[in-house]
Design an enzyme around this catalytic site. Structure first.
Site, PDB file in Angstrom:
ATOM      1  CD1 TRP A 321      -3.008   1.409   0.779  1.00 26.70           C
ATOM      2  CD2 TRP A 321      -1.461   2.460   2.013  1.00 26.70           C
ATOM      3  NE1 TRP A 321      -3.483   2.668   1.076  1.00 26.70           N
ATOM      4  CE2 TRP A 321      -2.554   3.326   1.836  1.00 26.70           C
ATOM      5  CE3 TRP A 321      -0.370   2.897   2.758  1.00 26.70           C
ATOM      6  CZ2 TRP A 321      -2.590   4.602   2.367  1.00 26.70           C
ATOM      7  CZ3 TRP A 321      -0.397   4.171   3.287  1.00 26.70           C
ATOM      8  CH2 TRP A 321      -1.499   5.016   3.099  1.00 26.70           C
ATOM      9  CG  HIS A 322       3.355   2.543   3.283  1.00 26.71           C
ATOM     10  ND1 HIS A 322       2.651   1.637   4.046  1.00 26.71           N
ATOM     11  CD2 HIS A 322       3.392   3.690   4.020  1.00 26.71           C
ATOM     12  CE1 HIS A 322       2.297   2.204   5.183  1.00 26.71           C
ATOM     13  NE2 HIS A 322       2.727   3.451   5.204  1.00 26.71           N
ATOM     14  N   GLY A 323       3.833   1.730  -1.296  1.00 23.04           N
ATOM     15  CA  GLY A 323       4.501   2.042  -2.547  1.00 23.04           C
ATOM     16  C   GLY A 323       4.685   0.818  -3.425  1.00 23.04           C
ATOM     17  CG  PHE A 483       2.518   6.727   0.329  1.00 23.94           C
ATOM     18  CD1 PHE A 483       3.456   6.388  -0.628  1.00 23.94           C
ATOM     19  CD2 PHE A 483       2.948   7.003   1.601  1.00 23.94           C
ATOM     20  CE1 PHE A 483       4.799   6.305  -0.308  1.00 23.94           C
ATOM     21  CE2 PHE A 483       4.296   6.923   1.937  1.00 23.94           C
ATOM     22  CZ  PHE A 483       5.228   6.575   0.974  1.00 23.94           C
TER      23      PHE A 483
END
Length: 483
Positions: A321-323, A483
């Protein structure tokens, strides 16, 4: 339009004035227009995607509610979530998956012809997609009634104070507040302005002052081990100041409009364990992952090994999810391993503490746990901050090297600062720590200030504002804005 700008403050002031001047029944129109204008001024080309995602979620919510059986509701919910995740996957993960498959194909000497695509990442897509998924799941389970008023629903999706980087709000908390008639209250205005000012303080005097120094380490082809250690610790401070500042401004703006957003931080760098850290860092994402990933994975499972697998998967989702990069996947995996190791060794660690009689010195024991937790968090952030997997492992090796922690090396690494930058940062960092120290005593600093004389209160407020104006610097957006 950045939160840290005169343009945003003017824009928000105008919205607040109009908001309290017009009748309640028209305020949703104002907030929706303001939200779309705000988003459009950041990235107008992705405004249609935001609206399309809103429309899909709105109609799927109603269709889910109209289904008669749980099985039917679940099927429609999964279809709706699949569409939302397709949007997210295409814009955020297509090239990540494509390039990963290409690397595998090259390794096995296979023919792979899908080219790299020039795809821009829409601002905030991860945040509003998670809000949409939680809404559809909650409607499916009967925890949330499908919202029929398209205007209020659209604001829930795109509410401009928290659109860019959260907090990730649940519909059951935000929608009733949007529907309620908010009156102009001094307490809300005062509290909101303080939170906004405090957000500016953390962002311009801590986070953005550290940003170029951190970049000079992680962008350097040959940093020393001590520079990696100092750069990683400074990055941890920068990341906290940057993201919590964003939350402060979001919470402050919403409060002025009479709306209470969720708190997202509780001094995470004073956590005594990794699990404690995730109860304090990006709280709305942590609880989202717990409720919509971890709990469903654990449903019906009693074996500890199954729970550990669920923990690892949950943290891998957090990493992705963060990257869209393997460095974020590794960062998530490391945190998953931390959590599993921490749970598995809890009994043995307690025995060691008892054997060494460390439990008889609770203050020393607590600070040892805080120090170890912070060290583990920093080590994981080497992967979070590095630009590639190879760079991450090189930096991690340097971070763990004993020689990198030599006092002489650390002192020399502080030369990354200019003398003026070091003095200014140190002074305002101490102010931040004093503020947090008061909060750790279970006292609201703002409440404590409100009990002081008028002169003391306004002296502090003027000090905050002048500090930002004189010593504040503004960088290139927010870290979590990506994000």
């Amino acid at each position: 339009m950045s939160f840290i700008s005169i343009e945003f403050l003017l824009f928000f002031t105008i919205i607040v004035c109009i908001y309290y001047l017009i009748p309640h029944q028209f305020r949703w129109i104002l907030l929706l227009v303001a939200s779309y204008v705000f988003y459009g001024m950041i990235n107008v080309q992705f405004l249609p995607l935001l609206i399309l995602s809103t429309v899909c979620t709105y109609f799927f919510g109603i269709v889910i509610e109209k289904q008669e059986t749980k099985k039917q509701k679940k099927h429609v919910m999964l279809l709706g979530i699949s569409i939302l995740l397709f949007f997210l996957g295409w814009f955020k993960y297509f090239n990540f998956v494509n390039e990963s498959l290409r690397a595998v194909a090259e390794y096995f000497n296979w023919n792979y012809s899908i080219p790299y695509q020039e795809i821009l990442l829409p601002i905030a897509i991860s945040f509003y997609t998670f809000q949409a998924v939680s809404y559809l799941v909650d409607v499916s389970k009967g925890k949330q009634k499908a919202e029929r008023h398209y205007g209020y629903f659209s604001i829930y999706f795109a509410f401009f104070p928290q659109l860019v980087a959260g907090p990730i709000e649940r519909a059951k908390k935000l929608l009733p507040q949007l529907r309620a008639e908010q009156s102009l209250e001094y307490e809300n205005i005062s509290y909101g302005m303080k939170r906004i000012a405090w957000g500016f303080f953390k962002k311009t005097l801590i986070a953005d002052r550290l940003a170029p120094i951190v970049s000079s380490v992680f962008d350097s082809p040959n940093p020393t081990g001590s520079e990696v250690v100092v750069g990683t610790i400074l990055f941890s401070i920068q990341l906290y100041a940057d993201f919590s500042a964003l939350s402060d401004i979001a919470i402050g703006c919403a409060r002025i409009l009479g709306i209470k957003l969720s708190e997202n931080f509780k001094q995470p760098h004073f956590a005594v364990s990794i699990s404690d850290f995730w109860n304090r860092w990006h709280i709305t994402l942590s609880t989202w992952l717990r409720d919509y990933i971890f709990f469903p994975l654990c449903k019906g499972k009693k074996k500890r090994s199954d729970i550990y697998v669920a923990i690892i998967i949950t943290f891998l989702v957090s990493g992705v999810w963060h990257g869209a990069a393997w460095t974020f996947v590794l960062w998530g995996l490391i945190h998953g391993i931390y959590r599993v190791f921490g749970d598995y060794t809890k009994h043995y660690r307690e025995k060691v503490v008892s054997f060494t009689r460390l439990d008889r010195s609770p203050t020393l024991h607590r600070w040892m746990k805080i120090s170890i937790t912070f060290f583990l968090i920093c080590f994981a952030r080497v992967f979070f901050r590095s630009d590639s997997v190879s760079q991450a492992f090189e930096n991690a090796q340097l971070f763990l090297s004993i020689s990198s922690w030599s006092p002489v090396g650390i002192f020399k690494a502080l030369e990354l600062f200019t003398l003026l930058d070091f003095v200014v940062f140190s002074f305002f960092f101490i102010i931040l720590q004093l503020f947090q120290y008061i909060e750790r005593k279970k006292v609201s600093t703002w409440k404590l200030l409100s009990q002081r004389s008028l002169i003391t209160r306004y002296a502090f407020y003027i000090f905050i504002i002048l500090s930002v104006l004189v010593f504040g610097v503004s960088g290139d957006g927010f870290v979590y804005g990506r994000f």
